[in-house]
Write an enzyme that holds these catalytic residues in place. Structure first.
Site, PDB file in Angstrom:
ATOM      1  N   ASN A 104       8.875   9.610   4.378  1.00  0.00           N
ATOM      2  CA  ASN A 104       7.639  10.275   3.579  1.00  0.00           C
ATOM      3  C   ASN A 104       6.821  10.667   4.854  1.00  0.00           C
ATOM      4  O   ASN A 104       6.663  10.022   5.947  1.00  0.00           O
ATOM      5  CB  ASN A 104       6.914   9.041   2.738  1.00  0.00           C
ATOM      6  CG  ASN A 104       5.987   8.280   3.660  1.00  0.00           C
ATOM      7  OD1 ASN A 104       4.773   8.803   3.835  1.00  0.00           O
ATOM      8  ND2 ASN A 104       6.287   7.224   3.929  1.00  0.00           N
ATOM      9  N   CYS A 132       0.264   4.193  10.607  1.00  0.00           N
ATOM     10  CA  CYS A 132       0.707   5.338   9.687  1.00  0.00           C
ATOM     11  C   CYS A 132       1.390   6.105  10.764  1.00  0.00           C
ATOM     12  O   CYS A 132       0.543   6.694  11.769  1.00  0.00           O
ATOM     13  CB  CYS A 132      -0.450   6.170   9.075  1.00  0.00           C
ATOM     14  SG  CYS A 132       0.380   7.539   8.189  1.00  0.00           S
ATOM     15  N   THR A 151       8.858   0.251  -1.505  1.00  0.00           N
ATOM     16  CA  THR A 151       9.594   1.462  -1.941  1.00  0.00           C
ATOM     17  C   THR A 151      10.276   1.026  -3.271  1.00  0.00           C
ATOM     18  O   THR A 151      10.366   1.932  -4.226  1.00  0.00           O
ATOM     19  CB  THR A 151      10.652   1.947  -0.880  1.00  0.00           C
ATOM     20  OG1 THR A 151       9.836   2.330   0.258  1.00  0.00           O
ATOM     21  CG2 THR A 151      11.363   2.993  -1.230  1.00  0.00           C
ATOM     22  N   GLY A 162       0.833  11.589   4.712  1.00  0.00           N
ATOM     23  CA  GLY A 162      -0.393  12.000   5.482  1.00  0.00           C
ATOM     24  C   GLY A 162      -1.634  11.354   4.988  1.00  0.00           C
ATOM     25  O   GLY A 162      -2.804  11.883   5.096  1.00  0.00           O
ATOM     26  N   SER A 190       0.799  -1.152   0.057  1.00  0.00           N
ATOM     27  CA  SER A 190      -0.236  -0.134  -0.141  1.00  0.00           C
ATOM     28  C   SER A 190       1.067   1.131  -0.081  1.00  0.00           C
ATOM     29  O   SER A 190       1.888   1.449   0.590  1.00  0.00           O
ATOM     30  CB  SER A 190      -0.819   0.247   1.361  1.00  0.00           C
ATOM     31  OG  SER A 190      -1.471   1.021   1.529  1.00  0.00           O
TER      32      SER A 190
HETATM   33  C1  SIN Z   1       1.127   8.226   4.543  1.00  0.00           C
HETATM   34  O1  SIN Z   1       0.251   8.291   3.756  1.00  0.00           O
HETATM   35  O2  SIN Z   1       1.601   9.009   5.220  1.00  0.00           O
HETATM   36  C2  SIN Z   1       2.044   6.816   4.695  1.00  0.00           C
HETATM   37  C3  SIN Z   1       1.033   5.744   4.871  1.00  0.00           C
HETATM   38  C4  SIN Z   1       1.241   4.828   5.864  1.00  0.00           C
HETATM   39  O3  SIN Z   1       2.510   4.959   6.471  1.00  0.00           O
HETATM   40  O4  SIN Z   1       0.524   3.974   6.644  1.00  0.00           O
END
Ligand code: SIN
Length: 302
Positions: free
Chosen positions: A72, A133, A269, A75, A24
């Site tokens: 990253n 997340c 990644t 969010g 994902s």
């Molecule tokens: C994100 O969109 O911030 C990353 C998603 C995640 O780490 O679950």
């Protein structure tokens, strides 16, 4: 005599034609990669995490390359569950590969409502519950770092759907086995781990954090040893299948997770570097099985 290895795996109630999945957040809604990758060769696709309403995510900068990794702080930007169902799912579910939908929310009720909506939709093979997340204040890793909260979310989602349920765990915890056991007892069919490790970077000229959100999640080859250790521990702590994630960039990396006892792996990644890598990883696993005379993927764990 050359063998033709059987790569099909059973991840709890979820049948996969092979153990290589796209993780994902690194493959959009899958269909964006059509034309680059033969997605039907893969075991499955885990789509970008979906919330009830669309989200625009954190302000930029929200990506930063590090030695052997990527930070990253996206969010959880996503189109929201309704647009996913109307605009993305028809093309995705037409593919002959498992469609796994990652879900996220600010509250237990959000997760439960999402699972209830997806339960009524054709073309979804499983739900992955994102309680890991690190880039949002509400929900996310806050649920994944406390066994009671992890259990509460899992039980609520379990009630809302009969779809196979995978819970994605955070590495930002003291003891991964406590969380793994908590979600197993609450009704998870499988667990996937690890999500990203919390990190940061500072711009020494600007004298401020690089990411607008200060902290971000570290992924990529740098985190593979940590991920492998946690997968090893989780496999030995629970009786449900474990899906290994974290820094897998070639077949050898994937095989390490499978030898540790993972039922399947997710490639994340590395796909951002080379969209074709997941198919190469699959072929590498097949080659290894042929060379070592292992005819069935279930014979891999050590
Ligand atoms: C994100 O969109 O911030 C990353 C998603 C995640 O780490 O679950």
């Amino acid at each position: 005599m050359s063998i033709n290895p059987d790569l099909a795996v059973k991840t709890g109630p979820l049948n996969l034609k092979n153990p290589v999945l796209l993780a994902s957040g690194t493959c959009g809604y899958g269909i964006e990669l059509q034309g680059f990758v033969d997605l039907e060769k893969l075991g499955g696709i885990v789509v970008k995490g979906l919330s009830l309403e669309p989200r625009s995510g954190n302000p930029p900068p929200r990506l930063m390359e590090t030695p052997c990794g990527l930070l990253n702080s996206i969010g959880l930007e996503n189109v929201g569950v309704d647009r996913f169902i109307s605009d993305k799912l028809p093309a995705l579910s037409a593919l002959d590969t498992a469609v796994i939908v990652n879900i996220l929310g600010d509250s237990v009720r959000d997760y439960q409502e999402l699972a209830g909506i997806l339960d009524q939709v054709r073309g979804i093979d499983a739900i992955e519950v994102n309680i890991s997340c690190p880039n949002v204040r509400a929900g996310g890793a806050a649920f994944g770092s406390d066994p009671d909260m992890a259990s509460e979310v899992t039980a609520a989602v379990r009630k809302a759907t009969s779809l196979p349920l995978i819970v994605k765990l955070s590495p930002n915890v003291t003891d991964i086995t406590l969380i793994a056991r908590a979600v197993e007892h609450a009704g998870a069919d499988a667990i996937s781990l690890i999500n990203t490790l919390l990190g940061m970077s500072i711009d020494i000229k600007a004298r401020r954090p690089v990411l607008a959100n200060t902290f971000g999640g570290l992924s990529g080859p740098a985190i593979k040893p940590v991920a492998l250790r946690m997968v090893w521990q989780a496999v030995r702590a629970v009786n449900i299948p474990v899906i290994g994630i974290g820094g897998i960039q070639n077949a050898s990396d994937a095989l390490e997770f499978l030898l540790a006892g993972a039922a399947a792996v997710q490639v994340g990644t590395a796909t951002l570097v080379d969209p074709l890598v997941s198919v190469q990883i699959l072929e590498g696993i097949r080659m290894y099985m042929k060379e070592t005379g292992i005819s069935d993927i279930s014979g891999l764990p050590i």
